[in-house]
Design a protein around this motif. Structure first.
Motif, PDB file in Angstrom:
ATOM      1  N   TRP A  26       0.833  -1.208   0.000  1.00 24.90           N
ATOM      2  CA  TRP A  26       0.000   0.000   0.000  1.00 24.90           C
ATOM      3  C   TRP A  26       0.872   1.265   0.000  1.00 24.90           C
ATOM      4  CZ3 TRP A  26      -4.890  -0.242   3.626  1.00 24.90           C
ATOM      5  CH2 TRP A  26      -5.822  -1.142   3.070  1.00 24.90           C
ATOM      6  N   ASN A  27       1.904   1.295   0.836  1.00 22.39           N
ATOM      7  CA  ASN A  27       2.768   2.473   0.880  1.00 22.39           C
ATOM      8  C   ASN A  27       3.461   2.701  -0.452  1.00 22.39           C
ATOM      9  OD1 ASN A  27       2.050   3.004   3.482  1.00 22.39           O
ATOM     10  ND2 ASN A  27       4.098   2.804   4.353  1.00 22.39           N
ATOM     11  N   GLU A  28       3.852   1.616  -1.098  1.00 18.46           N
ATOM     12  CA  GLU A  28       4.463   1.750  -2.426  1.00 18.46           C
ATOM     13  C   GLU A  28       3.467   2.365  -3.408  1.00 18.46           C
ATOM     14  OE1 GLU A  28       6.562  -1.036  -5.895  1.00 18.46           O
ATOM     15  OE2 GLU A  28       5.982  -1.909  -3.960  1.00 18.46           O
ATOM     16  N   TRP A  29       2.233   1.902  -3.406  1.00 17.23           N
ATOM     17  CA  TRP A  29       1.204   2.442  -4.294  1.00 17.23           C
ATOM     18  C   TRP A  29       0.926   3.923  -4.014  1.00 17.23           C
ATOM     19  CZ3 TRP A  29      -3.008  -1.983  -4.048  1.00 17.23           C
ATOM     20  CH2 TRP A  29      -2.562  -3.068  -4.804  1.00 17.23           C
ATOM     21  N   MET A  30       1.005   4.304  -2.711  1.00 14.62           N
ATOM     22  CA  MET A  30       0.680   5.683  -2.343  1.00 14.62           C
ATOM     23  C   MET A  30       1.884   6.618  -2.382  1.00 14.62           C
ATOM     24  SD  MET A  30      -2.172   5.270   0.716  1.00 14.62           S
ATOM     25  CE  MET A  30      -1.174   4.202   1.773  1.00 14.62           C
ATOM     26  N   GLY A  31       3.044   6.079  -2.774  1.00 14.63           N
ATOM     27  CA  GLY A  31       4.241   6.901  -2.855  1.00 14.63           C
ATOM     28  C   GLY A  31       4.809   7.268  -1.497  1.00 14.63           C
ATOM     29  N   ILE A  32       4.608   6.423  -0.500  1.00  8.49           N
ATOM     30  CA  ILE A  32       5.129   6.644   0.854  1.00  8.49           C
ATOM     31  C   ILE A  32       6.390   5.806   1.027  1.00  8.49           C
ATOM     32  CG2 ILE A  32       4.652   6.401   3.317  1.00  8.49           C
ATOM     33  CD1 ILE A  32       1.675   6.746   2.648  1.00  8.49           C
ATOM     34  N   ASP A  33       7.465   6.421   1.473  1.00  8.74           N
ATOM     35  CA  ASP A  33       8.765   5.748   1.536  1.00  8.74           C
ATOM     36  C   ASP A  33       8.887   4.762   2.699  1.00  8.74           C
ATOM     37  OD1 ASP A  33       9.652   7.106  -0.702  1.00  8.74           O
ATOM     38  OD2 ASP A  33      10.531   8.749   0.469  1.00  8.74           O
ATOM     39  N   ILE A  34       8.039   4.860   3.703  1.00 12.31           N
ATOM     40  CA  ILE A  34       8.163   4.025   4.899  1.00 12.31           C
ATOM     41  C   ILE A  34       7.908   2.564   4.550  1.00 12.31           C
ATOM     42  CG2 ILE A  34       7.197   3.536   7.184  1.00 12.31           C
ATOM     43  CD1 ILE A  34       6.382   6.521   7.287  1.00 12.31           C
ATOM     44  N   ARG A  35       8.756   1.670   5.097  1.00 11.60           N
ATOM     45  CA  ARG A  35       8.564   0.232   4.960  1.00 11.60           C
ATOM     46  C   ARG A  35       8.604  -0.396   6.357  1.00 11.60           C
ATOM     47  NH1 ARG A  35       7.231   2.134   1.019  1.00 11.60           N
ATOM     48  NH2 ARG A  35       7.781   1.652  -1.147  1.00 11.60           N
ATOM     49  N   TYR A  36       7.903  -1.509   6.497  1.00 10.37           N
ATOM     50  CA  TYR A  36       7.749  -2.152   7.802  1.00 10.37           C
ATOM     51  C   TYR A  36       8.521  -3.458   7.835  1.00 10.37           C
ATOM     52  CZ  TYR A  36       4.121   1.326   7.819  1.00 10.37           C
ATOM     53  OH  TYR A  36       3.463   2.522   7.713  1.00 10.37           O
ATOM     54  N   PRO A  37       9.191  -3.750   8.950  1.00 10.94           N
ATOM     55  CA  PRO A  37       9.960  -5.007   9.050  1.00 10.94           C
ATOM     56  C   PRO A  37       9.033  -6.214   9.038  1.00 10.94           C
ATOM     57  CG  PRO A  37       9.878  -3.876  11.175  1.00 10.94           C
ATOM     58  CD  PRO A  37       9.296  -2.937  10.175  1.00 10.94           C
TER      59      PRO A  37
END
Length: 231
Positions: free
Chosen positions: A90-101
């Motif tokens: 979802w973050n990738e689709w929304m252009g958000i750089d945060i990733r979760y471990p």
């Protein structure tokens, strides 16, 4: 509790298409009763909130304290990994750089390093006339974008009314509502604050809020599993 039976493909599809996903029978009746009755044991909790005092609605809830009860800890640690994959996509689709471990322990360590070290799983209790206003559960800088609510009471046996409600606000459009029908032991996965929706020019973000409609009679208990901790 048997999380191995969860159909994650179906859940992922529902989340992408509608912004929420039902997990039927996640907890047994015995497990729901055991969790609900613990509401009286203040030793398990760090804080009690009376909702009317803060304009949140009517009813009350308590935040668990560390160490969490085994079943709460297990829910957090076993539900998190598949949800983290969805959250990263979802973050990738929304252009958000945060990733979760991959593991929840690593994400909690990230929260605690930023001063968010108070647990957020909570037990909610509603009685006749109580309700929960539409809201978002944001407790600090570090937010895990999906959360889970599990109904601990049986509709029509223990209470009526008290439906779980989601609203979705898309840009330049009227809000859309989603009402999720739950039975005792059922869980619903839903966004904390936003989700991606595909448009003609790619994905864009929509704002999500959740709440509970007015209880007509009886008592309704709910377990909330939030994966980020609070300041």
């Amino acid at each position: 509790m048997d999380t191995s039976k969860i159909n994650w493909v179906a859940a992922e599809t529902e989340l992408d298409d509608f912004g929420c996903a039902l997990l039927p029978g996640l907890l047994s009746q015995a497990e729901t009763r055991q969790i609900a009755i613990a509401y009286k044991d203040d030793n398990q909790f760090r804080k009690r909130i009376v909702m009317a005092r803060h304009g949140f609605g009517r009813g009350e809830y308590k935040y668990y304290n560390y160490p969490l009860p085994d079943v709460i800890q297990e829910l957090r640690s076993t539900l998190y990994p598949p949800l983290a994959k969805i959250a990263n996509r979802w973050n990738e689709w929304m252009g958000i750089d945060i990733r979760y471990p991959d593991q929840h322990k690593a994400f909690v360590e990230r929260c605690h390093a930023a001063g968010q070290d108070r647990p957020t799983p909570l037990l909610l209790q509603y009685r006749e006339g109580d309700y929960n206003c539409m809201h978002q559960d944001i407790y600090g800088e570090h937010i895990f974008p999906l959360q889970v609510a599990i109904l601990l009471s049986q509709p029509w046996d223990d209470f009526s009314g008290g439906e779980f409600v989601l609203t979705e606000q898309r840009p330049r459009m009227q809000s859309r509502a989603e009402v999720v029908s739950l039975k005792q032991g059922d869980a619903v996965i839903f966004p904390v604050s936003q989700r991606p929706v595909k448009g003609s020019r790619g994905y864009y973000r929509v704002n999500m809020r959740h709440g509970v409609s007015r209880l007509r009679w009886g008592q309704r208990n709910t377990l909330g599993i939030i994966f980020h901790d609070s300041r």
